[in-house]
Design an enzyme around this catalytic site. Structure first.
Site, short mmCIF file in Angstrom:
data_model
loop_
_atom_site.label_atom_id
_atom_site.label_comp_id
_atom_site.label_asym_id
_atom_site.label_seq_id
_atom_site.Cartn_x
_atom_site.Cartn_y
_atom_site.Cartn_z
N GLY A 99 0.82 -1.22 0.00
CA GLY A 99 0.00 0.00 0.00
C GLY A 99 0.84 1.26 0.00
O GLY A 99 0.49 2.25 -0.65
N ASP A 100 1.96 1.24 0.73
CA ASP A 100 2.86 2.40 0.74
C ASP A 100 3.53 2.57 -0.62
O ASP A 100 3.71 3.69 -1.10
CB ASP A 100 3.92 2.23 1.83
CG ASP A 100 3.30 2.20 3.22
OD1 ASP A 100 2.64 3.17 3.60
OD2 ASP A 100 3.48 1.19 3.90
#
Length: 512
Positions: free
Chosen positions: A292-293
């Site tokens: 997600g990052d």
């Protein structure tokens, strides 16, 4: 070096220009959020404890690196100059975070409690348990003077990423006011958390995953998505409820659903927008943590460079898949401990995946194309010059069939496998990829290099792929061509020098 690069005369690897106009420039990105310390403990299990039926882990290695907004900032810093605004505790773990965040400009806030840590314990690559401690991490002492310091730090940024990890940054009223103000001026990406604040109005893109989108829909008394088929509708409903420009619901290996404002107002009388599905390639990896990052960092970088939401999300989906395939957060930590590890040269990945992986490693991606039959000094001079324009050089090599169509039935002299092997042996080439088309426009659209380089015997207006490069903000560069060297000329010289046996009648001798 930070900033906008060095002199062109130095053939710097950071090209000059403006963030909105030309690729290769490092934009300035602000990351605001909650920082964690991620730790991996590796060991082996060969016995159970004598006092309880639990495995005993004999520790062999401990690795740690910034997580949360810290990881997002480091990923952004691979291609941008980054300002990180986050609470940081004054303890041993906090000092370790500061030591590992030297690639970014820190604007630390007060931190409630000790540093938040997430520790994963593994044996033979298998996760056994995750231990969370520290926190709560709520920002302390955010007064008007602190708000002014944050305002000054992020004022010149081309984009903002809010990396919410539930510590409390997105609930602080003064910080929210600053973020809402900045969202009116530059693209702001909001990566939400269930315990965080709602996105500020006007955000360019909000990136919940499926669970976060469903939870938000329930909290807003909207119809929840019980099946994946309802995700596009939920994305558009959340976009309108949050009053933001676009929402991307990320759905793992299914890709993402992007809802954005309807471009044609006549088709949006009810306020609904357009929803697109951007599929992902299946990626296998032992550790999806941090995907997600990686997604959010890629998206904010693309928005800072002028891409639209759908284009940025498509790039983010590819980057997240490449992240998982390369080992996830643990692979990232290992690579930071061995920064001199050479780039893996593999032709099995797609061009989209190759481009995403090279961009994830940081720096400018340069690409060129050609037949490279009978590699000579002119080729090497051009490839060396191309490599000086960036951190990665990808060479698209015409297949044997393509070379025959372009050069005639007697070419290539050197078969494809040998041409690839020779190019991959050059220190300036990071990857050599087969090009079966006669011109590289489709391959360039998939790879999306920051710089497209060709020899000086071309002008950019003569290159059909130049329009593709410029369509996504890339830059076309023509390089000096070493005079007097060409494969066609060498081929003719070799043929003319071949001895012709006297027994062969003149009519059977090959013409040169």
């Amino acid at each position: 070096m930070t900033g906008n690069g060095t002199a062109v005369g130095d053939l710097s690897r950071k090209l000059t220009g403006s963030a909105s106009g030309e690729s290769g420039v490092r934009p300035r990105i602000a990351v605001v959020g909650d920082v964690l310390l991620d730790r991996d403990i590796d060991g082996s299990v060969t016995r159970l404890a004598p006092d309880a039926p639990v495995p005993v882990v004999d520790v062999s290695e401990v690795r740690q690196s910034p997580g949360g907004a810290g990881l997002a900032a480091l990923l952004c810093a691979q291609r941008a100059d980054v300002v990180l605004v986050a609470p940081l505790a004054d303890d041993t773990a906090g000092q370790e975070l500061r030591r590992q965040l030297t690639d970014v400009t820190l604007v630390p806030l007060g931190h409630d409690g000790p540093t938040r840590r997430k520790t994963r314990v593994r044996s033979s690559g298998q996760g056994l348990v995750r231990l969370d401690d520290g926190g709560p991490g709520t920002p302390l002492g955010v007064d008007q003077r602190t708000a002014e310091r944050v305002h000054d730090a992020i004022a010149g940024c081309d984009a903002v990423l809010v990396a919410d990890y539930g510590g409390g940054v997105t609930h602080d009223p003064l910080l929210r006011e600053l973020l809402a103000e900045r969202a009116e001026q530059v693209p702001l990406v909001w990566d939400p958390h269930p315990r965080g604040g709602v996105p500020v109005p006007g955000a360019a893109l909000v990136t919940p995953n499926v669970a976060e989108a469903q939870r938000a829909a329930r909290q807003l008394a909207l119809q929840p998505a019980d099946t994946d088929t309802e995700l596009p509708a939920v994305a558009d409903v959340l976009r309108r409820a949050w009053a933001v420009q676009a929402v991307s619901v990320t759905a793992g290996d299914q890709g993402a659903f992007v809802a954005s404002r309807q471009a044609d107002a006549a088709h949006a009388a009810d306020g609904s927008g357009a929803v697109r599905h951007l599929p992902a390639r299946a990626a296998d990896g032992p550790d999806p943590c941090g995907a997600g990052d990686r997604f959010a960092a890629t998206v904010v970088d693309r928005l800072a460079r002028g891409d639209g939401a759908a284009t940025a999300v498509r790039e983010g989906v590819v980057a997240a898949s490449a992240w998982v395939a390369s080992g996830g957060a643990d692979g990232f930590r290992r690579s930071r401990e061995a920064p001199e590890r050479p780039t893996a040269r593999s032709r099995s990945a797609s061009l989209e995946e190759l481009g995403a992986r090279l961009r994830a490693e940081g720096g400018v991606v340069v690409a060129t194309s050609g037949c490279f039959d009978l590699l000579h000094a002119g080729h090497v001079t051009m490839l060396d010059a191309a490599r000086q324009l960036g951190e990665h050089l990808v060479v698209l090599v015409n297949s044997d069939r393509s070379v025959r169509r372009l050069k005639g039935p007697e070419r290539p002299v050197v078969p494809l496998a040998d041409r690839l092997r020779v190019l991959e042996g050059l220190g300036c080439v990071d990857a050599a990829v087969v090009l079966d088309d006669d011109e590289p426009s489709n391959a360039v659209a998939a790879l999306r290099p920051d710089v497209w380089a060709k020899g000086g015997d071309y002008t950019w207006s003569e290159l059909p792929e130049a329009a593709v490069v410029r369509s996504y903000g890339g830059r076309v560069v023509t390089l000096p061509y070493l005079p007097g060297r060409s494969t066609t000329g060498l081929f003719s010289q070799v043929r003319e020098s071949e001895p012709v046996p006297a027994a062969i009648p003149p009519t059977m001798r090959r013409s040169s």
